[in-house]
Design a protein around this motif. Structure first.
Motif, PDB file in Angstrom:
ATOM      1  N   GLY A   1      34.583  81.718  -1.122  1.00 53.26           N
ATOM      2  CA  GLY A   1      33.993  82.434   0.001  1.00 53.26           C
ATOM      3  C   GLY A   1      32.849  81.696   0.679  1.00 53.26           C
ATOM      4  O   GLY A   1      32.271  82.215   1.641  1.00 53.26           O
ATOM      5  N   ALA A   2      32.520  80.486   0.241  1.00 58.10           N
ATOM      6  CA  ALA A   2      31.382  79.768   0.834  1.00 58.10           C
ATOM      7  C   ALA A   2      31.741  79.285   2.244  1.00 58.10           C
ATOM      8  O   ALA A   2      32.878  78.891   2.511  1.00 58.10           O
ATOM      9  CB  ALA A   2      30.996  78.590  -0.041  1.00 58.10           C
ATOM     10  N   LYS A   3      30.756  79.336   3.140  1.00 56.57           N
ATOM     11  CA  LYS A   3      30.980  78.947   4.535  1.00 56.57           C
ATOM     12  C   LYS A   3      30.005  77.848   4.938  1.00 56.57           C
ATOM     13  O   LYS A   3      28.911  77.730   4.390  1.00 56.57           O
ATOM     14  CB  LYS A   3      30.785  80.153   5.471  1.00 56.57           C
ATOM     15  CG  LYS A   3      31.655  81.353   5.148  1.00 56.57           C
ATOM     16  CD  LYS A   3      33.133  81.043   5.337  1.00 56.57           C
ATOM     17  CE  LYS A   3      33.992  82.264   4.968  1.00 56.57           C
ATOM     18  NZ  LYS A   3      35.439  81.929   4.889  1.00 56.57           N
ATOM     19  N   PHE A   4      30.422  77.135   5.952  1.00 55.54           N
ATOM     20  CA  PHE A   4      29.603  76.053   6.511  1.00 55.54           C
ATOM     21  C   PHE A   4      28.534  76.638   7.435  1.00 55.54           C
ATOM     22  O   PHE A   4      28.824  77.491   8.268  1.00 55.54           O
ATOM     23  CB  PHE A   4      30.531  75.117   7.292  1.00 55.54           C
ATOM     24  CG  PHE A   4      29.854  73.966   7.973  1.00 55.54           C
ATOM     25  CD1 PHE A   4      29.275  72.943   7.246  1.00 55.54           C
ATOM     26  CD2 PHE A   4      29.820  73.889   9.368  1.00 55.54           C
ATOM     27  CE1 PHE A   4      28.680  71.862   7.890  1.00 55.54           C
ATOM     28  CE2 PHE A   4      29.235  72.815  10.013  1.00 55.54           C
ATOM     29  CZ  PHE A   4      28.662  71.803   9.261  1.00 55.54           C
ATOM     30  N   SER A   5      27.329  76.196   7.286  1.00 60.42           N
ATOM     31  CA  SER A   5      26.247  76.634   8.165  1.00 60.42           C
ATOM     32  C   SER A   5      26.033  75.599   9.262  1.00 60.42           C
ATOM     33  O   SER A   5      25.891  74.408   8.989  1.00 60.42           O
ATOM     34  CB  SER A   5      24.951  76.797   7.365  1.00 60.42           C
ATOM     35  OG  SER A   5      23.862  76.963   8.262  1.00 60.42           O
ATOM     36  N   THR A   6      26.016  76.089  10.495  1.00 64.72           N
ATOM     37  CA  THR A   6      25.793  75.168  11.625  1.00 64.72           C
ATOM     38  C   THR A   6      24.332  75.156  12.064  1.00 64.72           C
ATOM     39  O   THR A   6      24.003  74.521  13.063  1.00 64.72           O
ATOM     40  CB  THR A   6      26.666  75.566  12.825  1.00 64.72           C
ATOM     41  OG1 THR A   6      26.292  76.887  13.237  1.00 64.72           O
ATOM     42  CG2 THR A   6      28.140  75.533  12.467  1.00 64.72           C
ATOM     43  N   ALA A   7      23.482  75.833  11.339  1.00 67.37           N
ATOM     44  CA  ALA A   7      22.068  75.912  11.737  1.00 67.37           C
ATOM     45  C   ALA A   7      21.467  74.512  11.854  1.00 67.37           C
ATOM     46  O   ALA A   7      21.580  73.698  10.935  1.00 67.37           O
ATOM     47  CB  ALA A   7      21.291  76.735  10.721  1.00 67.37           C
ATOM     48  N   GLY A   8      20.852  74.241  12.983  1.00 60.70           N
ATOM     49  CA  GLY A   8      20.191  72.957  13.171  1.00 60.70           C
ATOM     50  C   GLY A   8      21.129  71.820  13.509  1.00 60.70           C
ATOM     51  O   GLY A   8      20.698  70.665  13.615  1.00 60.70           O
ATOM     52  N   LEU A   9      22.394  72.118  13.698  1.00 58.34           N
ATOM     53  CA  LEU A   9      23.369  71.066  14.021  1.00 58.34           C
ATOM     54  C   LEU A   9      23.798  71.179  15.476  1.00 58.34           C
ATOM     55  O   LEU A   9      23.785  72.263  16.057  1.00 58.34           O
ATOM     56  CB  LEU A   9      24.607  71.181  13.126  1.00 58.34           C
ATOM     57  CG  LEU A   9      24.406  70.926  11.644  1.00 58.34           C
ATOM     58  CD1 LEU A   9      25.699  71.200  10.891  1.00 58.34           C
ATOM     59  CD2 LEU A   9      23.959  69.493  11.413  1.00 58.34           C
TER      60      LEU A   9
ATOM     61  N   LYS B   1      19.401  64.191  10.499  1.00 59.44           N
ATOM     62  CA  LYS B   1      19.160  63.810   9.109  1.00 59.44           C
ATOM     63  C   LYS B   1      19.976  64.723   8.203  1.00 59.44           C
ATOM     64  O   LYS B   1      20.464  65.776   8.633  1.00 59.44           O
ATOM     65  CB  LYS B   1      17.674  63.909   8.763  1.00 59.44           C
ATOM     66  CG  LYS B   1      17.124  65.319   8.840  1.00 59.44           C
ATOM     67  CD  LYS B   1      15.658  65.343   8.460  1.00 59.44           C
ATOM     68  CE  LYS B   1      15.147  66.780   8.499  1.00 59.44           C
ATOM     69  NZ  LYS B   1      13.731  66.886   8.126  1.00 59.44           N
ATOM     70  N   HIS B   2      20.105  64.321   6.979  1.00 59.14           N
ATOM     71  CA  HIS B   2      20.835  65.167   6.038  1.00 59.14           C
ATOM     72  C   HIS B   2      19.986  66.371   5.662  1.00 59.14           C
ATOM     73  O   HIS B   2      18.798  66.235   5.358  1.00 59.14           O
ATOM     74  CB  HIS B   2      21.186  64.390   4.768  1.00 59.14           C
ATOM     75  CG  HIS B   2      21.782  65.266   3.706  1.00 59.14           C
ATOM     76  ND1 HIS B   2      22.979  65.906   3.868  1.00 59.14           N
ATOM     77  CD2 HIS B   2      21.304  65.643   2.478  1.00 59.14           C
ATOM     78  CE1 HIS B   2      23.251  66.628   2.783  1.00 59.14           C
ATOM     79  NE2 HIS B   2      22.240  66.479   1.925  1.00 59.14           N
ATOM     80  N   ASP B   3      20.619  67.545   5.685  1.00 60.77           N
ATOM     81  CA  ASP B   3      19.954  68.785   5.280  1.00 60.77           C
ATOM     82  C   ASP B   3      20.869  69.445   4.239  1.00 60.77           C
ATOM     83  O   ASP B   3      22.031  69.745   4.536  1.00 60.77           O
ATOM     84  CB  ASP B   3      19.777  69.687   6.506  1.00 60.77           C
ATOM     85  CG  ASP B   3      19.028  70.963   6.170  1.00 60.77           C
ATOM     86  OD1 ASP B   3      18.933  71.317   4.974  1.00 60.77           O
ATOM     87  OD2 ASP B   3      18.542  71.614   7.119  1.00 60.77           O
ATOM     88  N   PRO B   4      20.351  69.707   3.038  1.00 60.21           N
ATOM     89  CA  PRO B   4      21.195  70.329   1.999  1.00 60.21           C
ATOM     90  C   PRO B   4      21.786  71.665   2.444  1.00 60.21           C
ATOM     91  O   PRO B   4      22.801  72.098   1.890  1.00 60.21           O
ATOM     92  CB  PRO B   4      20.213  70.513   0.830  1.00 60.21           C
ATOM     93  CG  PRO B   4      19.162  69.479   1.044  1.00 60.21           C
ATOM     94  CD  PRO B   4      19.013  69.361   2.536  1.00 60.21           C
ATOM     95  N   ALA B   5      21.169  72.295   3.466  1.00 56.62           N
ATOM     96  CA  ALA B   5      21.701  73.582   3.940  1.00 56.62           C
ATOM     97  C   ALA B   5      23.106  73.432   4.514  1.00 56.62           C
ATOM     98  O   ALA B   5      23.839  74.426   4.643  1.00 56.62           O
ATOM     99  CB  ALA B   5      20.768  74.162   4.989  1.00 56.62           C
ATOM    100  N   HIS B   6      23.489  72.212   4.871  1.00 58.74           N
ATOM    101  CA  HIS B   6      24.818  71.990   5.447  1.00 58.74           C
ATOM    102  C   HIS B   6      25.878  71.683   4.398  1.00 58.74           C
ATOM    103  O   HIS B   6      27.052  71.519   4.721  1.00 58.74           O
ATOM    104  CB  HIS B   6      24.747  70.878   6.491  1.00 58.74           C
ATOM    105  CG  HIS B   6      23.770  71.163   7.580  1.00 58.74           C
ATOM    106  ND1 HIS B   6      22.872  70.236   8.037  1.00 58.74           N
ATOM    107  CD2 HIS B   6      23.513  72.313   8.281  1.00 58.74           C
ATOM    108  CE1 HIS B   6      22.114  70.787   8.976  1.00 58.74           C
ATOM    109  NE2 HIS B   6      22.476  72.044   9.133  1.00 58.74           N
TER     110      HIS B   6
END
Lengths: 281, 158
Positions: free
Chosen positions: A258-266, A246-251
């Motif tokens: 300097g912003a980075k992609f979070s792979t948490a939960g993916l 599902k879509h998670d705003p954390a991604h």
């Protein structure tokens, strides 16, 4: 009622039972079960598929004509990929080579079709889906430069054709959404006027976060990692695909230097063929 | 063994998409699977505008016919008009299905009993609002083991 029923058989009117029986048995590849096995006074033949499904041919004095615009009326066989190859050989041997679908280039990846007309003009589609229909297909574009955060306004969805992805800028930041439909591998398009991604092959629709809406039960569109350097320059790594339930705003990668992609939960999913590392956008 | 697993879908023409959807969903319990090419731009490109309905494991793509179709006489409930689609139900649910159709005021012919030499038990015959012929049957071979029907590969019709 629907939960208690299943497709049983199709009844097809034919003008010459012997001729049609031969067609459905020798060209299509059904098994003949027997004759006059149903409560019908007309000559008939029952043929079998490998599933419970059956085809009943009934001979009538005259098969009614199609309406002039009846070209859309058709019926689809679903075969395994091995059966499809065998069917192609049978069709060609029987002189139906022209039945190979001329629109194959417009099909989703891994979707194979042939059209064939029976002796009475009924159009049948012969269809199979290969494993590549659901493979992860890297574009080969590698890490792609996508301009600067100053270049995009909230609501922008920018297609990157070479990289086979969309860079979607929403109010929280960026998503790099793989353009491959998660249903079968069709390439989606962004329909700005409707604010959704659309797969022209089978009609799947996804909102601007890549979340599917509809009744086909598709997973959200996959994500590529977005990276923003200290100068605000955006890059997307098309070598890596992340599946999500599902879509998670954390991604969403915030639109700031300097912003980075979070792979948490993916889930990092494996591509079908080795990807390249080129950086051309 | 045959060289074909199953039939998966049919594209059929109807005179009224809303009426047909109401019948297949409201009476037979189908579900709308997708609506394809309903946008003006798609229609202008000549793409087929259709609604895909899933009736159990079978997909009907219902499309508007551009011209008036050949319709059998209104009192003809059993026939083909080229094609008839038949759906099986468990024998112990057959009477219930029959009553359900009657409750929806669907005109029926049957039940008709088939020869015991064949796989079919009894059938009832009816038609959709356009005149496409349908059948519900219970089968003598309902406990037999066959290959599973392949999952449908698509939601639309190409």
């Amino acid at each position: 009622m629907s939960k208690d029923i299943a497709f049983s058989h199709m009844v097809v009117e034919v003008s010459d039972l012997d001729k049609s029986e031969k067609f459905y048995r020798d060209v299509i590849g059904l098994d003949l079960l027997g004759h006059n096995m149903v409560a019908d006074n007309r000559p008939n033949a029952l043929l079998a598929m490998n599933t419970r499904q059956r085809l009943l041919l009934v001979e009538v004095p005259k098969v009614p004509p199609y309406p002039a615009s009846g070209g859309s009326i058709h019926h689809g066989w679903l075969l395994t990929i091995d059966q499809f190859a065998q069917a192609r050989d049978r069709l060609e041997a029987a002189g139906y080579a022209s039945g190979i679908d001329p629109r194959q280039t417009f099909r989703a990846v891994g979707e194979y079709n042939m059209d064939i007309i029976d002796p009475d003009g009924n159009r049948f589609q012969i269809q199979a889906f290969g494993e590549e229909a659901t493979d992860i297909l890297p574009s080969g574009a590698g890490v792609v430069s996508c301009g600067n955060i100053a270049d995009h306004a909230v609501g922008d969805v920018v297609r990157n054709g070479k990289g086979r992805f969309f860079l979607s800028r929403n109010e929280d930041g960026y998503l790099a959404i793989s353009a491959w439909c998660t249903h079968k591998n069709g390439v989606t398009v962004w329909q700005k006027e409707s604010w959704h991604f659309y797969c022209p092959f089978h009609g799947a629709k996804y909102d601007c976060t890549g979340t599917y809406f509809g009744r086909m039960g598709c997973a959200p569109m996959r994500l590529h990692p977005v990276d923003i350097d200290e100068a605000g320059n955006i890059s997307v790594d098309t070598n890596r695909f992340f599946a999500r339930s599902k879509h998670d705003p954390a991604h969403v990668v915030p639109a700031k230097p300097g912003a980075k992609f979070s792979t948490a939960g993916l889930e990092l999913v494996k591509a079908a063929v080795p990807a390249t590392t080129s950086s051309e956008g | 063994m045959a060289y074909v697993e199953s039939l998966s879908h049919s594209g059929i023409c109807v005179h009224d998409l809303k009426e047909a959807e109401s019948f297949y969903c409201g009476v037979l319990g189908a579900a709308v699977h997708s609506r394809v090419n309903f946008k003006t731009q798609d229609a202008l490109r000549g793409r087929s505008v259709h609604t895909s309905l899933m009736l159990s494991d079978y997909l009907f793509a219902i499309m508007l016919s551009e011209d008036w179709m050949n319709i059998p006489p209104l009192d003809q409930l059993r026939g083909e008009n080229r094609i008839r689609h038949a759906f099986c139900v468990p024998k112990d649910k057959f009477a219930q299905i029959l009553q359900s159709l009657r409750n929806h005021k669907v005109a029926l012919e049957g039940p008709v009993t088939h020869p015991e030499t064949g796989p079919f038990g009894e059938s009832i015959y009816f038609r959709d609002p356009t005149g496409n012929f349908l059948e519900v049957v219970w089968r003598r071979d309902e406990s037999a083991s066959y290959n599973e029907v392949l999952p449908l590969g698509h939601g639309g019709v190409g």
